[in-house]
Write an enzyme that holds these catalytic residues in place. Structure first.
Site, PDB file in Angstrom:
ATOM      1  N   LYS A 134      -2.777 -12.005  25.822  1.00 24.07           N
ATOM      2  CA  LYS A 134      -3.229 -12.346  24.465  1.00 24.07           C
ATOM      3  C   LYS A 134      -2.062 -12.308  23.482  1.00 24.07           C
ATOM      4  CE  LYS A 134      -6.509  -9.149  24.151  1.00 24.07           C
ATOM      5  NZ  LYS A 134      -6.375  -8.444  25.451  1.00 24.07           N
ATOM      6  N   ARG A 165     -14.502  -6.735  20.416  1.00 24.38           N
ATOM      7  CA  ARG A 165     -14.390  -6.127  21.737  1.00 24.38           C
ATOM      8  C   ARG A 165     -15.764  -5.885  22.362  1.00 24.38           C
ATOM      9  NH1 ARG A 165      -8.900  -5.108  21.777  1.00 24.38           N
ATOM     10  NH2 ARG A 165      -8.243  -3.378  23.057  1.00 24.38           N
ATOM     11  N   ARG A 203       5.014  -3.351  31.368  1.00 30.20           N
ATOM     12  CA  ARG A 203       5.235  -3.893  30.011  1.00 30.20           C
ATOM     13  C   ARG A 203       6.147  -3.005  29.174  1.00 30.20           C
ATOM     14  NH1 ARG A 203       0.238  -5.728  26.453  1.00 30.20           N
ATOM     15  NH2 ARG A 203      -0.496  -3.588  26.720  1.00 30.20           N
ATOM     16  N   ARG A 205       4.386   1.309  25.618  1.00 33.89           N
ATOM     17  CA  ARG A 205       3.279   1.744  24.764  1.00 33.89           C
ATOM     18  C   ARG A 205       2.667   3.003  25.335  1.00 33.89           C
ATOM     19  NH1 ARG A 205      -0.755  -3.242  23.606  1.00 33.89           N
ATOM     20  NH2 ARG A 205      -2.241  -1.597  24.058  1.00 33.89           N
ATOM     21  N   ARG A 207      -9.264   1.645  29.885  1.00 34.09           N
ATOM     22  CA  ARG A 207      -9.302   0.405  29.095  1.00 34.09           C
ATOM     23  C   ARG A 207      -9.962  -0.721  29.892  1.00 34.09           C
ATOM     24  NH1 ARG A 207      -3.216   0.246  28.129  1.00 34.09           N
ATOM     25  NH2 ARG A 207      -3.451  -1.731  27.032  1.00 34.09           N
TER      26      ARG A 207
END
Ligand code: AMP
Length: 206
Positions: A13, A85, A119, A152, A163
């Site tokens: 995204k 969400r 990431r 992160r 998540r």
């Protein structure tokens, strides 16, 4: 035109959102806004830091207030990344925001895992890297602005499981809701970012 980017963590995204920014969309990432609140240690930031680190969802009440303050200028082409969400957020959004299209980025779980665990994000310009798929040229530095790139806090295995669990639990109803309105189209999010962007451009006619 207002677009929603929908998809699990790691579905791309953020990457798609930066490209759409370049062609005139004004993107709002609820995750980025919340992380900024946490970094600035605001009242809200202190309240939500643990929730975010665990990979849980912040309450609908907080999220709806936050998004309502961000989308006041009706002349902009908005792109929402990370909102709604769940179905209550989608229904609430409907009251003051016209959703034209929803891009549903579909990616297999095992790919998501490597994307998230690998990431790294630039502290300054927020550019994304991945130590497996597209590492930075200089170790731990952003190719764009040379600032440090970091992991992160919620990009760890425990938080990611929560998540993903939350995503799969809540996403079906949201997808159904926009599908019924003929606003949603599914994109294979495992493809190359440029190919994804070109497909989105074609589907959205710009
Ligand atoms: P993201 O950057 O979109 O992966 O979001 C990071 C975290 O911010 C999520 O795991 C949630 O804790 C929180 N968050 C972002 N958007 C929402 C939302 N619409 N509703 C609830 N929590 C959210």
């Amino acid at each position: 035109m207002n677009i929603i980017l929908f998809g699990p963590p790691g579905s791309g995204k953020g990457t798609l959102s930066s490209r759409l920014n370049e062609v005139g969309f004004f993107s709002i990432s609820t995750g980025d806004i919340l992380r900024q609140e946490v970094a600035n240690k605001t009242d809200l930031g202190l309240k939500i830091a643990d929730i975010m680190n665990r990979g849980d969802l912040v309450s609908d009440e907080i999220m709806i207030n936050l998004i309502a303050n961000q989308i006041e200028d009706k002349s902009k082409n908005y792109l929402l990344d990370g909102f709604p969400r769940n179905i209550s957020q989608a229904l609430e959004l409907e009251k003051y925001f016209n959703v034209d299209k929803v891009v549903n980025l579909d990616v297999d779980k095992d790919v998501l895992f490597k994307r998230i665990i690998g990431r790294r994000v630039c502290q300054e310009c927020k550019k994304n890297f991945n130590i497996y798929f597209y590492p930075p040229t200089k170790e731990n530095r952003c190719d764009g602005c040379s600032s440090p790139i970091i992991t992160r806090k919620d990009d760890n295995e425990a938080s990611l499981s929560t998540r993903l669990e939350k995503y799969y639990e809540k996403s079906e109803k949201v997808i159904e809701y926009y599908q019924k309105q003929n606003k949603l189209f599914k994109i294979d999010g495992s493809k190359d970012p440029k190919e994804i962007f070109d497909t989105v451009k074609k589907k959205l006619n710009f």
